[in-house]
Design a protein around this motif. Structure first.
Motif, mmCIF file in Angstrom:
data_model
loop_
_atom_site.group_PDB
_atom_site.id
_atom_site.type_symbol
_atom_site.label_atom_id
_atom_site.label_comp_id
_atom_site.label_asym_id
_atom_site.label_seq_id
_atom_site.Cartn_x
_atom_site.Cartn_y
_atom_site.Cartn_z
ATOM 1 N N LEU A 34 0.831 -1.205 0.000
ATOM 2 C CA LEU A 34 0.000 0.000 0.000
ATOM 3 C C LEU A 34 0.867 1.258 0.000
ATOM 4 O O LEU A 34 0.511 2.274 -0.602
ATOM 5 C CB LEU A 34 -0.931 -0.005 1.222
ATOM 6 N N GLY A 35 2.015 1.192 0.659
ATOM 7 C CA GLY A 35 2.945 2.316 0.633
ATOM 8 C C GLY A 35 3.469 2.557 -0.777
ATOM 9 O O GLY A 35 3.574 3.699 -1.235
ATOM 10 N N ALA A 36 3.783 1.471 -1.481
ATOM 11 C CA ALA A 36 4.263 1.585 -2.857
ATOM 12 C C ALA A 36 3.170 2.117 -3.781
ATOM 13 O O ALA A 36 3.427 2.925 -4.675
ATOM 14 C CB ALA A 36 4.753 0.223 -3.348
ATOM 15 N N ILE A 37 1.935 1.676 -3.567
ATOM 16 C CA ILE A 37 0.808 2.165 -4.358
ATOM 17 C C ILE A 37 0.652 3.669 -4.188
ATOM 18 O O ILE A 37 0.434 4.412 -5.156
ATOM 19 C CB ILE A 37 -0.503 1.466 -3.931
ATOM 20 N N LEU A 38 0.769 4.139 -2.948
ATOM 21 C CA LEU A 38 0.621 5.563 -2.672
ATOM 22 C C LEU A 38 1.670 6.366 -3.431
ATOM 23 O O LEU A 38 1.389 7.461 -3.932
ATOM 24 C CB LEU A 38 0.741 5.821 -1.166
ATOM 25 N N ALA A 39 2.870 5.825 -3.546
ATOM 26 C CA ALA A 39 3.943 6.516 -4.265
ATOM 27 C C ALA A 39 3.561 6.736 -5.725
ATOM 28 O O ALA A 39 3.750 7.827 -6.285
ATOM 29 C CB ALA A 39 5.239 5.721 -4.169
ATOM 30 N N VAL A 40 3.017 5.711 -6.366
ATOM 31 C CA VAL A 40 2.616 5.833 -7.771
ATOM 32 C C VAL A 40 1.440 6.793 -7.913
ATOM 33 O O VAL A 40 1.358 7.572 -8.867
ATOM 34 C CB VAL A 40 2.259 4.450 -8.351
ATOM 35 N N ALA A 41 0.511 6.742 -6.947
ATOM 36 C CA ALA A 41 -0.627 7.658 -6.985
ATOM 37 C C ALA A 41 -0.163 9.111 -6.887
ATOM 38 O O ALA A 41 -0.721 10.002 -7.537
ATOM 39 C CB ALA A 41 -1.594 7.337 -5.839
ATOM 40 N N VAL A 42 0.879 9.359 -6.105
ATOM 41 C CA VAL A 42 1.425 10.713 -5.982
ATOM 42 C C VAL A 42 2.055 11.158 -7.300
ATOM 43 O O VAL A 42 1.858 12.292 -7.749
ATOM 44 C CB VAL A 42 2.474 10.767 -4.838
ATOM 45 N N ILE A 43 2.800 10.270 -7.939
ATOM 46 C CA ILE A 43 3.478 10.608 -9.193
ATOM 47 C C ILE A 43 2.468 10.874 -10.315
ATOM 48 O O ILE A 43 2.642 11.783 -11.121
ATOM 49 C CB ILE A 43 4.438 9.479 -9.603
ATOM 50 N N TYR A 44 1.408 10.069 -10.351
ATOM 51 C CA TYR A 44 0.444 10.162 -11.449
ATOM 52 C C TYR A 44 -0.857 10.859 -11.023
ATOM 53 O O TYR A 44 -1.892 10.628 -11.649
ATOM 54 C CB TYR A 44 0.124 8.759 -11.973
ATOM 55 N N TRP A 45 -0.832 11.707 -10.032
ATOM 56 C CA TRP A 45 -2.067 12.263 -9.483
ATOM 57 C C TRP A 45 -2.870 13.048 -10.522
ATOM 58 O O TRP A 45 -4.110 12.970 -10.558
ATOM 59 C CB TRP A 45 -1.778 13.136 -8.259
ATOM 60 N N ARG A 46 -2.195 13.778 -11.398
ATOM 61 C CA ARG A 46 -2.917 14.532 -12.424
ATOM 62 C C ARG A 46 -3.618 13.578 -13.405
ATOM 63 O O ARG A 46 -4.761 13.798 -13.791
ATOM 64 C CB ARG A 46 -1.959 15.454 -13.181
ATOM 65 N N ARG A 47 -2.921 12.559 -13.821
ATOM 66 C CA ARG A 47 -3.506 11.583 -14.740
ATOM 67 C C ARG A 47 -4.685 10.866 -14.090
ATOM 68 O O ARG A 47 -5.717 10.620 -14.731
ATOM 69 C CB ARG A 47 -2.443 10.584 -15.166
#
Length: 274
Positions: free
Chosen positions: A51-64
């Motif tokens: 879940l921590g790793a998922i959050l990282a990707v969500a932060v990077i791709y938040w606009r998309r």
């Protein structure tokens, strides 16, 4: 202190490998064996750091992500000029459904028979071979950008993602190589792989967490939080770095790394008699 050290090590492993085509599950199983960290607590811990790793990707791709959810003010410039080909939720659903359905149907079989050191080693080798095959047999690029990916290509990538149900095969490796075979460019295939990882991992982690929530105790809070934070930070850096590395080195070095890792750990298992 040993528990915190284990949390840090496993958090780093998760963050580094979750979105690289080297199999995070395989690495966590193998390092868990080395650290003597197995069992229900280890399984629950793996869910938390994922879940921590998922959050990282969500932060990077938040606009998309916001654009996919219909917030047009966050649409990419590329999407605004190609409205008919804009990536949308249907692409994501089509890519996720095959593995989600097959995963539910085969869940008991997978957890009972495929989560062992030797099956992971097999997955590492097979996944590496598939990555090399996808790179060498890459179809003519029809979709250079992620917004050019068609529904058919999304389905193909989703079918290839099913290969990652075998622990050690690698979800990102299967989807990126599958994207190449489907006529999607490297960067588009990688970005799409990361985007569909979010619902896939949230669904899988949520399912497993519901089954194992009773193993969570207040005394483990610091341990779990440490792993979560480490996985988040490392994954954030790993994804950004991988996007740059892929443009230069492609998939082959990661495939060869998998072969070396499998060989080294096979020797370890034979020598130790595990």
């Amino acid at each position: 202190m040993q528990n915190i050290l284990t949390a840090v090590v496993q958090g780093i492993i998760e963050g580094l490998t979750e979105f690289l085509p080297v199999s995070s599950t395989g690495h966590l199983i193998l390092t868990g064996k080395l650290l003597d960290f197995t069992g229900d607590k280890a399984d629950t811990f793996e869910i938390i750091i994922q879940l921590g790793a998922i959050l990282a990707v969500a932060v990077i791709y938040w606009r998309r992500i916001l654009s996919l959810l219909g917030f047009s003010r966050f649409s990419y410039g590329e999407s605004q000029t190609q409205a008919s080909g804009k990536l949308n939720l249907i692409h994501v659903i089509l890519a996720c459904l095959p593995a989600m359905i097959l995963g539910l149907l085969l869940h008991s079989f997978i957890t009972s028979y495929l989560f062992s050191s030797y099956t992971v080693l097999i997955g590492l080798v097979l996944g590496g071979i598939f990555m090399l095959f996808g790179e060498r047999r890459q179809a003519a690029v029809q979709s250079e950008g992620v917004d050019q990916i068609t529904y058919r290509q999304a389905v193909y990538i989703g079918l290839f993602q099913c290969l990652a149900l075998w622990p050690g095969f690698s979800r990102s490796g299967a989807t990126i190589a599958g994207g190449l075979l489907s006529g999607v460019g490297y960067r588009a295939a990688t970005n799409f792989s990361f985007l569909i990882a979010i619902p896939m991992m949230v669904a899988a982690s949520g399912f497993e967490l519901l089954k194992s929530y009773d193993t969570l105790t207040a005394s483990d809070a610091v341990f779990f939080i440490t792993g979560f934070i480490v996985a988040f930070v490392v994954a954030l850096l790993a994804v950004i770095t991988f996007l740059k590395l892929l443009e230069r080195f492609k998939l082959a070095p990661f495939a060869y790394y998998r072969f070396v890792l499998a060989a080294v750990f096979l020797v370890y298992l034979v020598v130790t008699g595990n």
